[in-house]
Design a protein around this motif. Structure first.
Motif, PDB file in Angstrom:
ATOM      1  N   ARG A   1       0.848  -1.211   0.000  1.00 17.81           N
ATOM      2  CA  ARG A   1       0.000   0.000   0.000  1.00 17.81           C
ATOM      3  C   ARG A   1       0.874   1.248   0.000  1.00 17.81           C
ATOM      4  N   LYS A   2       1.941   1.177   0.769  1.00 17.10           N
ATOM      5  CA  LYS A   2       2.850   2.324   0.858  1.00 17.10           C
ATOM      6  C   LYS A   2       3.467   2.594  -0.518  1.00 17.10           C
ATOM      7  N   MET A   3       3.888   1.510  -1.183  1.00 21.60           N
ATOM      8  CA  MET A   3       4.530   1.648  -2.488  1.00 21.60           C
ATOM      9  C   MET A   3       3.575   2.269  -3.509  1.00 21.60           C
ATOM     10  N   ARG A   4       2.307   1.864  -3.410  1.00 22.59           N
ATOM     11  CA  ARG A   4       1.307   2.389  -4.344  1.00 22.59           C
ATOM     12  C   ARG A   4       0.801   3.761  -3.929  1.00 22.59           C
ATOM     13  N   GLY A   5       1.309   4.247  -2.808  1.00 20.35           N
ATOM     14  CA  GLY A   5       0.903   5.573  -2.342  1.00 20.35           C
ATOM     15  C   GLY A   5      -0.505   5.622  -1.778  1.00 20.35           C
ATOM     16  N   GLU A   6      -0.998   4.444  -1.305  1.00 21.04           N
ATOM     17  CA  GLU A   6      -2.359   4.426  -0.745  1.00 21.04           C
ATOM     18  C   GLU A   6      -2.343   4.841   0.723  1.00 21.04           C
TER      19      GLU A   6
END
Lengths: 194, 388
Positions: B127-132
Motif C-alpha cells: 500500500r505504501k509503495m502504491r501511495g495508498e
C-alpha cells in the motif's frame, strides 16, 4: 470571565447542543463550535484547537477524546474538570446534569467555572423540556384510551357520552385508581370477550 | 430487598458476566448486598465515577485499573483488583477486503498469528509503495488489553503500529458500523462485537487474542483502595458473590440460563445465542459459516482466571512502557503489580492453584522469549519495534 475562550461542544443531540451554544453566545462567548458526528471527531476538535471541550456524559465518544489526550504531545493536554475532586458539589451537579468539561492547557479552573455552570443549567433545562414533552405525549395517549373506552360503554350500555364518562370516573374514585386505568381495563376486557 | 446498598458500573460486554450473574442470580443478595448495576457508555465514565466515589466498584479494563493507580493520563486514585472478571475474550476482526489481502500474502496457515502478521507487513508495504492511505485499526481505549494485543501481534510481523498504520479509539458499539463505512479496516474488541460483524457479513475474525497470548488480564472488578480499607466486610462479601457467580457461569449445565440472563436488554442487550458462542469459545469466524473453537477464548472462572496475577499486571505495564505511555521505573512497576491482589483473593475465596498445563511464564505469548516480570528492561530490549 474570559470571553475569548474557544469552546467546542461535543453532543449527539443537535437540539441540546444548539441550546448550549445559544446560552454561551448570550453570555458573550463568541468562539463556540459544535461537533455532533463521531466520524472524524478528533480532526474536527483539532481544527478548532479549543480551550474548553464540553461533552455529554451519555456520549460514548468520551473515550475517543481520551485518546486525543494520550497521543497529543504537541497539543496541550486537556484535563477533565469532572475528576477534580476539590469541588464535590460542582461534580455532583455536573454528573446529575450529565455533562462534563475538559480544560485544555492548564487554564485556571475559575476561568471555566462559569462556562460549566451555564452548561449544567442548560442541560437541566433541556431534560425538563424533555420530561414535559413526555408528559404531554402520555397525556395525549391517555386521552385516546379514555375516549375509546367511553365509546365502548356508550355502545354496549346504551349511555350518553356524559353518562359513560361519569361512570368511569365514579368507578375510578371508588377503586382509588386513575380513570385511564379503568378505561384500559374496559378495553382489555372487551378485547378478551370478543 | 434490604442490605448494604452498592452501586456498580459496567459496560455491556460478555466479560462483565461474573458481575451481572452475581447480581441477577442473587449471589450478592445472598451476601446481604443490595447492588444497583449501572450500565455505562464509556470507559472514561466508568473510571471517573469509580474514582470520585459514585460507584463503589466497577467492571474495568485491567490496564485502566493500573493507569489509575499510577495516575497515568488522569488523576491518581489507587485501585485494588482482587477478582479477575476474565482473561482473553477479545478477537481481531478485519474487513473482507483486508482478509483477502492477508490470505493472498500468507506464506502458510492463516490460523498462525506469525503468518498473518508477516502477511500484514507485506500488505502494508505494498500500500505504501502504491501511495495508498495507511490501514486503520480500531481499539477500545488507549489503556486497554486490546490495544496491546493488537500491537504485539502486528509488531511481531514487522508492522510499527505508530508509523505504518493508524490506530484509533472507537467505542465498541461503533466498531461494526465503522467497518461497514470503511473508516477502519479492522479492530480488536470484546464480545459480542466480533460476532456481530461476522453475522452481518462485514468482517472475518482473523484471530482470537488467546492465539496471541494464552493468558492476558482483560477486565477486573475494580474498587478504590481506600474503599477496601473502609469496608473490608462488604468487600469480602462482594468477592464471595463473584466467586460463586464465576463458578456458576463455567458450569456448562447453566449455559442456557446464563446466556439468557446476560443477553437481557438492560444488560448486554444482544442475542443470547451470541453470548453462548462466546462462553462456549465456539465462534463463527467467517460469514460463510466457518467456526473456530478454543477452550481459551474467554476464561472466567476456570484455569485460575479469576485470581489476579501480578505477572499480568507487570506484562501490561511493560506494554505501556513499550508503546511510550509511561517511562520505565521500578517504583511504578511495583505499584502496578501491587494493584492486583491475589493475597486478598486467597484470604476470601481460598487459594486457587494454577493448573499444571498453563504456560510457564503465565503469559504464553506466540513469539519472543518467556516473560520475566522482574526484568522488564531485558524483555523490552528484545523487541525491535518500540517507542523510546
Amino acid at each position: 470571565m474570559d470571553l475569548t475562550l474557544k469552546i467546542v461542544i461535543v453532543d449527539e443531540s443537535p437540539v441540546r447542543s444548539a441550546i448550549i451554544e445559544e446560552g454561551l453566545r448570550e453570555a458573550g462567548y463568541s468562539h463556540v463550535a459544535r461537533v455532533a458526528e463521531t466520524a472524524n471527531l478528533l480532526a474536527r476538535v483539532y481544527a478548532v484547537d479549543p480551550d474548553v471541550i464540553i461533552i455529554d456524559l451519555e456520549n460514548p465518544s468520551r473515550d475517543v477524546l481520551e485518546q486525543m489526550f494520550q497521543v497529543s504531545r504537541v497539543v496541550k493536554r486537556p484535563i477533565a474538570m469532572f475528576v477534580d475532586q476539590s469541588d464535590a458539589a460542582s461534580i455532583q451537579a455536573s454528573v446529575d446534569a450529565g455533562v462534563s468539561a475538559y480544560i485544555v492547557g492548564g487554564l485556571a479552573k475559575e476561568r471555566v467555572k462559569s462556562i460549566l455552570d451555564l452548561c449544567i443549567s442548560r442541560f437541566n433545562a433541556f431534560s425538563r423540556l424533555q420530561d414535559e414533552l413526555e408528559q404531554v405525549k402520555s397525556a395525549l395517549s391517555d386521552r385516546k384510551i379514555i375516549d375509546r373506552a367511553k365509546g365502548m360503554l356508550m355502545k354496549v350500555k346504551n349511555l350518553s357520552e356524559e353518562e359513560a364518562y361519569s361512570l368511569m370516573r365514579s368507578t375510578a374514585m371508588r377503586e382509588k385508581k386513575k380513570i385511564v386505568d379503568i378505561a384500559q381495563s374496559i378495553i382489555t376486557a372487551a378485547e378478551m370477550l370478543k | 430487598m434490604s442490605g448494604a446498598r452498592l452501586s456498580i458500573g459496567f459496560i455491556p460486554l460478555v466479560d462483565a458476566s461474573a458481575l451481572i450473574v452475581a447480581v441477577d442470580k442473587g449471589f450478592t443478595a445472598a451476601e446481604g448486598l443490595n447492588v444497583d448495576l449501572v450500565r455505562e457508555v464509556s470507559w472514561s465514565n466508568v473510571r471517573d465515577k469509580l474514582n470520585i466515589g459514585l460507584f463503589d466498584a466497577a467492571h474495568l479494563l485491567a490496564p485502566v485499573a493500573i493507569a489509575s493507580t499510577l495516575g497515568l493520563g488522569h488523576v491518581k486514585v489507587p485501585i485494588v483488583a482482587a477478582f479477575g472478571l476474565g482473561l482473553n475474550g477479545n478477537a481481531i476482526t478485519v474487513s473482507p477486503a483486508l482478509h483477502a489481502a492477508i490470505a493472498a500474502h500468507a506464506d502458510g496457515d492463516i490460523g498462525d498469528p506469525m503468518v498473518t502478521a508477516r502477511a500484514l507487513a507485506r500488505v502494508v508495504a505494498e500500500r505504501k509503495m502504491r501511495g495508498e492511505e495507511p490501514l486503520t485499526f480500531g481499539v477500545t481505549f488507549p489503556y486497554s488489553t486490546h490495544n496491546y494485543q493488537l500491537r504485539f501481534w502486528m509488531a511481531a510481523g514487522g508492522v510499527d503500529p505508530d508509523q505504518d498504520i493508524r490506530l484509533v479509539v472507537l467505542p465498541p458499539p461503533y466498531m461494526v458500523e465503522s467497518l461497514v463505512k470503511q473508516h477502519v479496516d479492522g479492530f480488536c474488541v470484546g464480545a459480542p462485537w466480533n460476532s456481530v460483524a461476522v453475522d452481518l457479513g462485514v468482517g472475518h475474525i482473523l484471530h482470537f487474542v488467546s492465539e496471541i497470548l494464552q493468558r492476558a488480564a482483560e477486565k477486573v472488578l475494580a474498587v478504590r483502595a481506600r474503599w477496601v480499607n473502609d469496608n473490608p466486610d462488604l468487600f469480602a462479601r462482594l468477592i464471595r458473590a463473584h466467586g460463586k457467580a464465576a463458578a456458576y457461569i463455567e458450569d456448562v449445565a447453566n449455559r442456557e440460563e446464563v446466556s439468557a440472563i446476560l443477553a437481557a436488554p438492560d444488560r448486554i442487550g444482544c442475542a443470547a445465542e451470541v453470548v453462548r458462542r462466546t462462553l462456549d469459545g465456539r465462534m463463527k469466524i467467517s460469514p460463510d459459516g466457518t467456526y473456530r473453537t478454543s477452550e481459551r477464548y474467554l476464561l472466567i472462572g476456570r484455569a485460575g482466571a479469576a485470581r489476579p496475577d501480578p505477572v499480568h499486571a507487570a506484562w501490561l505495564y511493560a506494554q505501556m512502557v513499550r508503546w511510550g505511555q509511561v517511562l520505565m521505573s521500578a517504583e511504578a512497576l511495583a505499584e502496578a503489580k501491587a494493584t492486583f491482589r491475589p493475597d486478598l483473593y486467597d484470604s476470601i475465596l481460598g487459594p486457587a492453584p494454577l493448573p499444571p498445563d498453563e504456560p510457564a511464564d503465565r503469559i504464553g505469548a506466540f513469539t519472543g522469549p518467556m516473560f520475566d516480570p522482574n526484568d522488564i528492561g531485558a524483555h523490552l530490549d528484545g523487541w525491535k519495534i518500540r517507542r523510546r
